[in-house]
Design a protein around this motif. Sequence first.
Motif, short mmCIF file in Angstrom:
data_model
loop_
_atom_site.label_atom_id
_atom_site.label_comp_id
_atom_site.label_asym_id
_atom_site.label_seq_id
_atom_site.Cartn_x
_atom_site.Cartn_y
_atom_site.Cartn_z
N ARG A 1 1.40 5.46 -0.22
CA ARG A 1 0.73 6.75 -0.05
C ARG A 1 1.75 7.86 -0.21
O ARG A 1 2.66 7.98 0.60
N ALA B 1 3.27 -13.54 6.73
CA ALA B 1 4.09 -12.68 5.87
C ALA B 1 5.02 -11.80 6.68
O ALA B 1 4.80 -11.54 7.87
N TYR C 1 6.06 -8.13 7.17
CA TYR C 1 5.33 -6.89 6.95
C TYR C 1 6.24 -5.71 7.26
O TYR C 1 6.90 -5.70 8.30
N THR D 1 0.88 -1.17 0.00
CA THR D 1 0.00 0.00 0.00
C THR D 1 0.91 1.21 0.00
O THR D 1 1.75 1.35 0.87
N VAL E 1 9.31 8.32 3.68
CA VAL E 1 9.04 9.66 4.17
C VAL E 1 8.13 10.38 3.19
O VAL E 1 7.05 10.83 3.56
N ILE E 2 8.55 10.47 1.94
CA ILE E 2 7.73 11.15 0.93
C ILE E 2 6.53 10.25 0.58
O ILE E 2 5.38 10.67 0.64
N THR E 3 6.83 9.03 0.16
CA THR E 3 5.78 8.06 -0.11
C THR E 3 5.85 6.98 0.96
O THR E 3 6.87 6.31 1.10
N PHE E 4 4.78 6.86 1.70
CA PHE E 4 4.75 5.88 2.78
C PHE E 4 4.28 4.54 2.22
O PHE E 4 3.23 4.47 1.57
N VAL E 5 5.05 3.49 2.42
CA VAL E 5 4.74 2.20 1.79
C VAL E 5 4.58 1.12 2.85
O VAL E 5 5.42 0.98 3.74
N GLU E 6 3.48 0.39 2.76
CA GLU E 6 3.29 -0.77 3.62
C GLU E 6 3.35 -2.00 2.72
O GLU E 6 2.54 -2.15 1.82
N THR E 7 4.32 -2.87 2.95
CA THR E 7 4.51 -4.02 2.08
C THR E 7 4.35 -5.31 2.87
O THR E 7 4.83 -5.41 3.99
N ALA E 8 3.68 -6.28 2.25
CA ALA E 8 3.61 -7.61 2.84
C ALA E 8 4.29 -8.58 1.88
O ALA E 8 3.97 -8.61 0.71
N VAL E 9 5.26 -9.31 2.40
CA VAL E 9 5.93 -10.34 1.60
C VAL E 9 5.55 -11.70 2.19
O VAL E 9 6.09 -12.09 3.22
N ALA F 1 10.89 -4.91 -6.35
CA ALA F 1 10.08 -5.38 -5.24
C ALA F 1 10.91 -6.12 -4.20
O ALA F 1 10.41 -6.50 -3.16
#
Lengths: 639, 153
Positions: free
Chosen positions: A571, B72, B74, A569, B79-87, B121
């Motif tokens: 943002r 997974a 997680y 996800t 900072v600029i683009t906040f990313v939540e990734t699940a592997v 990725a």
Amino acid sequence: MAPTMNRLHPLSAVTYALQYGFLWLWIPVVLLLVLAGAFDPISGAWVPFAAPFGFLAGVAYGIAYYYRFGYEITSDTVDVSSGVFARRSREIPYGRIQNVDIRQGVLQRLLNLAIVSIETAGGGASEATLNFVSEAEATRLQREIRRRTAAARERRRAEKKGTTGGVDTDTEAETETETETENEVDDAASDADADTSSAPTDASRQPDSRERRDQHDLWDHPLESGPDPADEPDAEPAAEAGLETDHDRLGPQPVDAVDDDEYDTFDEFDDGDGFDEHADRDDRNEFDEFGHPQKQPLFDLQARELLLYSFTSIRAAAVAGVLFVFFLGTDLVFDYLLTVAQPVGGPEDLGTGTPTNYGILTIVSLLNGIVITYVLSVAYTFATYYDFRLGRVDEDFVYERGLLQRYSGSIPAEKVQSVTVTDNPLQRLIGYAGLWVETAGYGPESNGGSQSAVPLAEKARVYTFTENLTGVETPKFEQLPKLARRRYLARYSIIAGVIVAIAFGITQVTVLERWYLAAIVFAAVPPAAHLRYVNLGYYVGEDHLVVRRGFWKRQTTVIPYYRIQTVSTRRSIFQRRLGLASLVIDTASSRTMVRGTPTIYDEELGDARDVHGECRERLQTALRKRAESDDLGVSVDFT
Amino acid sequence: MESLHPRIRLLWIAQAAILAIILGIVLAAIDPWLLEIPTVAQVGVVIVGIALGLAYAVRLYQVWQFELQPDALYLERGVITFVETAVPFVRVQHVDTQFGPIERALGLSSVVVYTAGSRNADVRIPGLTPDRARELQDTLRDLAVESEADDAV
């Protein structure tokens, strides 16, 4: 090299020799010129004597390369060893092979030669390229590798069955023959899980035609928006008519009649009764004395579809080609453009002329460029997809295409990562779309592991194909929040502002005036934002996620949950301000490097997180399910 | 959720500082013969660069978190683009531990998790103590083997 290894076609010794000869020719030449500049006793005049030495050395190397190159098909691997001084032996296990491609240029077709390349998921290039072998050998290799890959697959399955439970020989024999059986297995599996889930899937597989069409409208309309007023009502009868012709074609033409039992028979004595001349032609190669499955046609690109496809698609290659020609022969191009523009008021030559003259020249040249690019693009597409045919052999897709350069390849169905329906505005206007299957390999062209399964067909058919192929139910697309559209409005306004600013800058340094005329681009902002917005959508299905995006080249990607690699996800600071998020679903499909990873753009954060969680959960469920059954994931008989 | 080792900030600040100094050197190099750049501006650019790097490092450290969830790995970062990734563990192809020269000097190392997905990725967890990195690598490897799927590409 082991004595049993096969050599390439003897003619490749000649091409390698010439290739290396002309390449190495330059080594002494460059060396001499550099040294002659540095040291007095060495003279550049020696070049005519030194060059042949380089050429001969290159020829020798090329011939040596030919003799030191060997390939072999063993029971478990394809072995390739190569290299004159530094040797490399490579073994490619059948289970890892993604696709096997055969390529034939014009000259090679005349000489009955072909280039075979074997792709796996790793690396940035083909794992093995046999450049080149005889046509017969290429076909033999492709079939042999395909057959052994299938055998390896069967062994793996048998092993798995052996570990999970008793082997039902009856089912095993059937699963490799028919989709109907697969469906039954599917249904049996899902019946065990949840009765409700299998029922709608069944219904969507064999509805009557009207119901089918109504359902297909869902592919084109987002769930929340209802009937879209922008969609002209006269498009409906057209779609209906298209569907009717489908049914006409389903009857007499065997191409579309794969459902008939006769095409599913594996009887070795079935010599193609009921096949048309295409099938008869195929029989020549596909008949197998061991009673192995024959090639069955799935889809042939009709002349009408080929022409429509050629005229409605623009190739980046054509644009590149025109630019290349422009830079190569700038003078000639200018002469031509001047000659063309003169009768309608262009300048006499580049040096003299009034601003009006130049304006006319610019417009004429632009038109010229566009027309030539378009014509090139049409010709390129026509030549590339001429005589496109897709068929199946056992559980592999096989395709061939091309007018001058022939391509043929096979893709194991179990390697298909995702399936994408593409269409551009022109194709949408005439109600057509194309279908692509994506693997993790690298195709013969630069389009990653993406292969066209159906270059272009009426969209109703393409949607049916997609549903049959993946087993996805007709998606009911979710529309994204209106906030997203506002975001695009702001984004495109900024771009328009930049354009106006550039125009202003230009007027400051050139004779051009009235920079404010550039503000006309702002008129394009609202429609652009709206079009981007309405072409975005997604659907969280039972076993698949469907993601749609893009206006110029709209892609509707069907991703089975069990193919998901990672979920993210994202943002940006702008999105955080609006409470939006983008969901990136990564698969192993190598096409993502060219076209971008499937992304659900600008969904509300809460919903995006829900889908994120759902994807993860369903991946686990799907994996458990697949461990229990022999699900291939896609159905090979999709047309 | 687990945070990174606090020393990682030093690494990020050092990286930003090196970049800013390189930029300063480039500016100094083009000063005499391309266009006049006052010395104040040159020094200013370097100082602003370092200051931005400092703020960025502090913020990045605050948001960088990871966790081993049941199915997974997680991660949250950016900072600029906040990313939540699940592997998902099933998708882990292999796991590396790595450390660069500055990391080694700071006694830190990274764990890199590779999947079959697209190149960018691949997931890197920086700022771990070597012990923690090795432990994480082992855990991930075990989890990946445990949940192995046979539908690999």
